[in-house]
Motif scaffolding. Structure first.
Motif, PDB file in Angstrom:
ATOM      1  N   GLY A  85       9.673   8.475   1.621  1.00  0.00           N
ATOM      2  CA  GLY A  85       9.983   9.497   0.635  1.00  0.00           C
ATOM      3  C   GLY A  85       9.497  10.863   1.093  1.00  0.00           C
ATOM      4  O   GLY A  85       8.562  10.973   1.884  1.00  0.00           O
ATOM      5  N   PHE A  86      10.150  11.920   0.595  1.00  0.00           N
ATOM      6  CA  PHE A  86       9.761  13.289   0.920  1.00  0.00           C
ATOM      7  C   PHE A  86       9.642  14.107  -0.361  1.00  0.00           C
ATOM      8  O   PHE A  86      10.435  13.941  -1.291  1.00  0.00           O
ATOM      9  CB  PHE A  86      10.782  13.955   1.842  1.00  0.00           C
ATOM     10  CG  PHE A  86      10.809  13.391   3.236  1.00  0.00           C
ATOM     11  CD1 PHE A  86       9.981  13.910   4.219  1.00  0.00           C
ATOM     12  CD2 PHE A  86      11.661  12.344   3.566  1.00  0.00           C
ATOM     13  CE1 PHE A  86      10.006  13.390   5.514  1.00  0.00           C
ATOM     14  CE2 PHE A  86      11.687  11.823   4.845  1.00  0.00           C
ATOM     15  CZ  PHE A  86      10.864  12.345   5.820  1.00  0.00           C
TER      16      PHE A  86
ATOM     17  N   GLU B  33       4.340   1.845   1.864  1.00  0.00           N
ATOM     18  CA  GLU B  33       5.208   2.839   1.239  1.00  0.00           C
ATOM     19  C   GLU B  33       4.637   4.224   1.574  1.00  0.00           C
ATOM     20  O   GLU B  33       3.485   4.508   1.258  1.00  0.00           O
ATOM     21  CB  GLU B  33       5.248   2.644  -0.272  1.00  0.00           C
ATOM     22  CG  GLU B  33       6.139   3.646  -0.993  1.00  0.00           C
ATOM     23  CD  GLU B  33       6.083   3.522  -2.501  1.00  0.00           C
ATOM     24  OE1 GLU B  33       6.681   4.371  -3.185  1.00  0.00           O
ATOM     25  OE2 GLU B  33       5.417   2.584  -2.992  1.00  0.00           O
ATOM     26  N   VAL B  34       5.440   5.060   2.211  1.00  0.00           N
ATOM     27  CA  VAL B  34       4.965   6.349   2.700  1.00  0.00           C
ATOM     28  C   VAL B  34       5.709   7.489   2.011  1.00  0.00           C
ATOM     29  O   VAL B  34       6.929   7.442   1.842  1.00  0.00           O
ATOM     30  CB  VAL B  34       5.154   6.461   4.233  1.00  0.00           C
ATOM     31  CG1 VAL B  34       4.760   7.851   4.726  1.00  0.00           C
ATOM     32  CG2 VAL B  34       4.341   5.388   4.942  1.00  0.00           C
TER      33      VAL B  34
ATOM     34  N   MET C  86       0.847  -1.193   0.000  1.00  0.00           N
ATOM     35  CA  MET C  86       0.000   0.000   0.000  1.00  0.00           C
ATOM     36  C   MET C  86       0.881   1.242   0.000  1.00  0.00           C
ATOM     37  O   MET C  86       1.879   1.311   0.707  1.00  0.00           O
ATOM     38  CB  MET C  86      -0.926  -0.002   1.220  1.00  0.00           C
ATOM     39  CG  MET C  86      -1.763   1.249   1.365  1.00  0.00           C
ATOM     40  SD  MET C  86      -2.959   1.188   2.726  1.00  0.00           S
ATOM     41  CE  MET C  86      -4.231   0.182   1.968  1.00  0.00           C
ATOM     42  N   ARG C  87       0.477   2.237  -0.782  1.00  0.00           N
ATOM     43  CA  ARG C  87       1.223   3.503  -0.871  1.00  0.00           C
ATOM     44  C   ARG C  87       0.350   4.615  -0.295  1.00  0.00           C
ATOM     45  O   ARG C  87      -0.796   4.808  -0.727  1.00  0.00           O
ATOM     46  CB  ARG C  87       1.596   3.812  -2.314  1.00  0.00           C
ATOM     47  CG  ARG C  87       2.542   5.008  -2.479  1.00  0.00           C
ATOM     48  CD  ARG C  87       2.987   5.112  -3.936  1.00  0.00           C
ATOM     49  NE  ARG C  87       4.108   6.016  -4.089  1.00  0.00           N
ATOM     50  CZ  ARG C  87       3.987   7.319  -4.389  1.00  0.00           C
ATOM     51  NH1 ARG C  87       2.773   7.834  -4.542  1.00  0.00           N
ATOM     52  NH2 ARG C  87       5.051   8.074  -4.523  1.00  0.00           N
ATOM     53  N   ILE C  88       0.894   5.358   0.674  1.00  0.00           N
ATOM     54  CA  ILE C  88       0.134   6.387   1.365  1.00  0.00           C
ATOM     55  C   ILE C  88       0.918   7.690   1.340  1.00  0.00           C
ATOM     56  O   ILE C  88       2.106   7.716   1.674  1.00  0.00           O
ATOM     57  CB  ILE C  88      -0.174   5.979   2.814  1.00  0.00           C
ATOM     58  CG1 ILE C  88      -0.994   4.687   2.831  1.00  0.00           C
ATOM     59  CG2 ILE C  88      -0.908   7.092   3.555  1.00  0.00           C
ATOM     60  CD1 ILE C  88      -1.260   4.133   4.204  1.00  0.00           C
ATOM     61  N   ALA C  89       0.253   8.768   0.945  1.00  0.00           N
ATOM     62  CA  ALA C  89       0.869  10.092   0.924  1.00  0.00           C
ATOM     63  C   ALA C  89       0.267  10.935   2.039  1.00  0.00           C
ATOM     64  O   ALA C  89      -0.955  10.938   2.237  1.00  0.00           O
ATOM     65  CB  ALA C  89       0.648  10.769  -0.424  1.00  0.00           C
ATOM     66  N   LEU C  90       1.121  11.641   2.771  1.00  0.00           N
ATOM     67  CA  LEU C  90       0.672  12.494   3.873  1.00  0.00           C
ATOM     68  C   LEU C  90       1.152  13.919   3.635  1.00  0.00           C
ATOM     69  O   LEU C  90       2.341  14.149   3.410  1.00  0.00           O
ATOM     70  CB  LEU C  90       1.212  11.979   5.211  1.00  0.00           C
ATOM     71  CG  LEU C  90       0.842  10.533   5.563  1.00  0.00           C
ATOM     72  CD1 LEU C  90       2.079   9.637   5.470  1.00  0.00           C
ATOM     73  CD2 LEU C  90       0.263  10.445   6.962  1.00  0.00           C
ATOM     74  N   ILE C  91       0.209  14.858   3.677  1.00  0.00           N
ATOM     75  CA  ILE C  91       0.552  16.268   3.492  1.00  0.00           C
ATOM     76  C   ILE C  91       0.704  16.917   4.859  1.00  0.00           C
ATOM     77  O   ILE C  91      -0.203  16.864   5.686  1.00  0.00           O
ATOM     78  CB  ILE C  91      -0.536  16.992   2.682  1.00  0.00           C
ATOM     79  CG1 ILE C  91      -0.698  16.349   1.300  1.00  0.00           C
ATOM     80  CG2 ILE C  91      -0.186  18.473   2.523  1.00  0.00           C
ATOM     81  CD1 ILE C  91      -1.825  16.943   0.494  1.00  0.00           C
TER      82      ILE C  91
END
Length: 224
Positions: free
Chosen positions: A46-47, A25-26, A1-6
């Motif tokens: 990742g950033f 995957e973050v 699972m790929r999750i993006a956090l703002i």
């Protein structure tokens, strides 16, 4: 699972640590470069440096490859805007954090139903724990693809709750009217702007979101 956090605040960092341990995957999007530099050696993720409410930055995140977008900055308006932009770009699921509960009905009307309201949820969890009504893992309530969806009753939907014609594997389980919680039985009459909570299978969510999405504003007439 790929999750993006703002946003790279405490909520994001805590969530990222748990998600990374669960082998997700973050990716974290943050405007403050110094904040990224402070975290890069402690979080194995990742950033992306940039404003997460900007379409160009969210495209860099990769909507087609991301399962969940979490808008977790310290600014409610930025989170709402980022959520709407993310939805327009095709992110599959979006979580919106708001600290001011007055934004809740507005978010629901905009179709942002996956809301995180930290102080309210913490207070409810504490009260439920005190009375022994909350399981150790609240997620255990939602098995076999079950989800909750919230919608606002429009003028054409006023009337018996069964006339909502919900998709298959969906049921209206609760209605919020002003400060009152109501349990809708057969023949229950819905009123304008009632909030209806629906228990739904996850396969039905796309249809629910499509039907109760807020239509785009009509273009203004050009002066002759």
């Amino acid at each position: 699972m790929r999750i993006a956090l703002i946003g790279a605040g405490l909520t994001t960092v805590g969530a990222a640590e748990i998600l990374i341990r669960r082998r997700a995957e973050v990716v974290i999007v943050e405007q403050d470069k110094e904040r990224i530099e402070a975290l890069v050696d402690t979080l194995d993720c990742g950033f992306i440096h940039g404003d997460g409410s900007k379409p160009a930055v969210l495209r860099e995140v990769g909507p087609q490859h991301t399962d969940v977008l979490c808008c977790f900055t310290d600014n409610d308006q930025s989170n709402i805007l980022a959520s709407l932009v993310g939805r327009s770009l095709g992110f599959r699921r979006i979580f919106t954090k708001i600290d001011d509960a007055e934004f809740q009905p507005i978010c629901i009307e905009l179709g942002l139903t996956d809301l995180i309201i930290p102080h309210l949820q913490a207070a409810r969890a504490l009260a439920d724990l005190a009375f022994g009504t909350l399981p150790e893992d609240f997620a255990e309530f939602f098995k076999c693809g079950s989800r909750l969806f919230s919608l606002i009753v429009r003028e054409e939907e006023v009337g018996p709750v069964e006339d909502l014609s919900l998709p298959k594997r969906c049921a209206a389980i609760c209605v919020y009217r002003h400060d009152e919680m109501l349990l809708p039985k057969a023949g229950f009459a819905l009123k304008l702007k009632d909030e209806v909570v629906v228990l739904a299978h996850e396969d039905s969510l796309p249809e629910l979101r499509e039907r109760w999405a807020v239509p785009p504003p009509s273009p203004a007439a050009e002066p002759e």
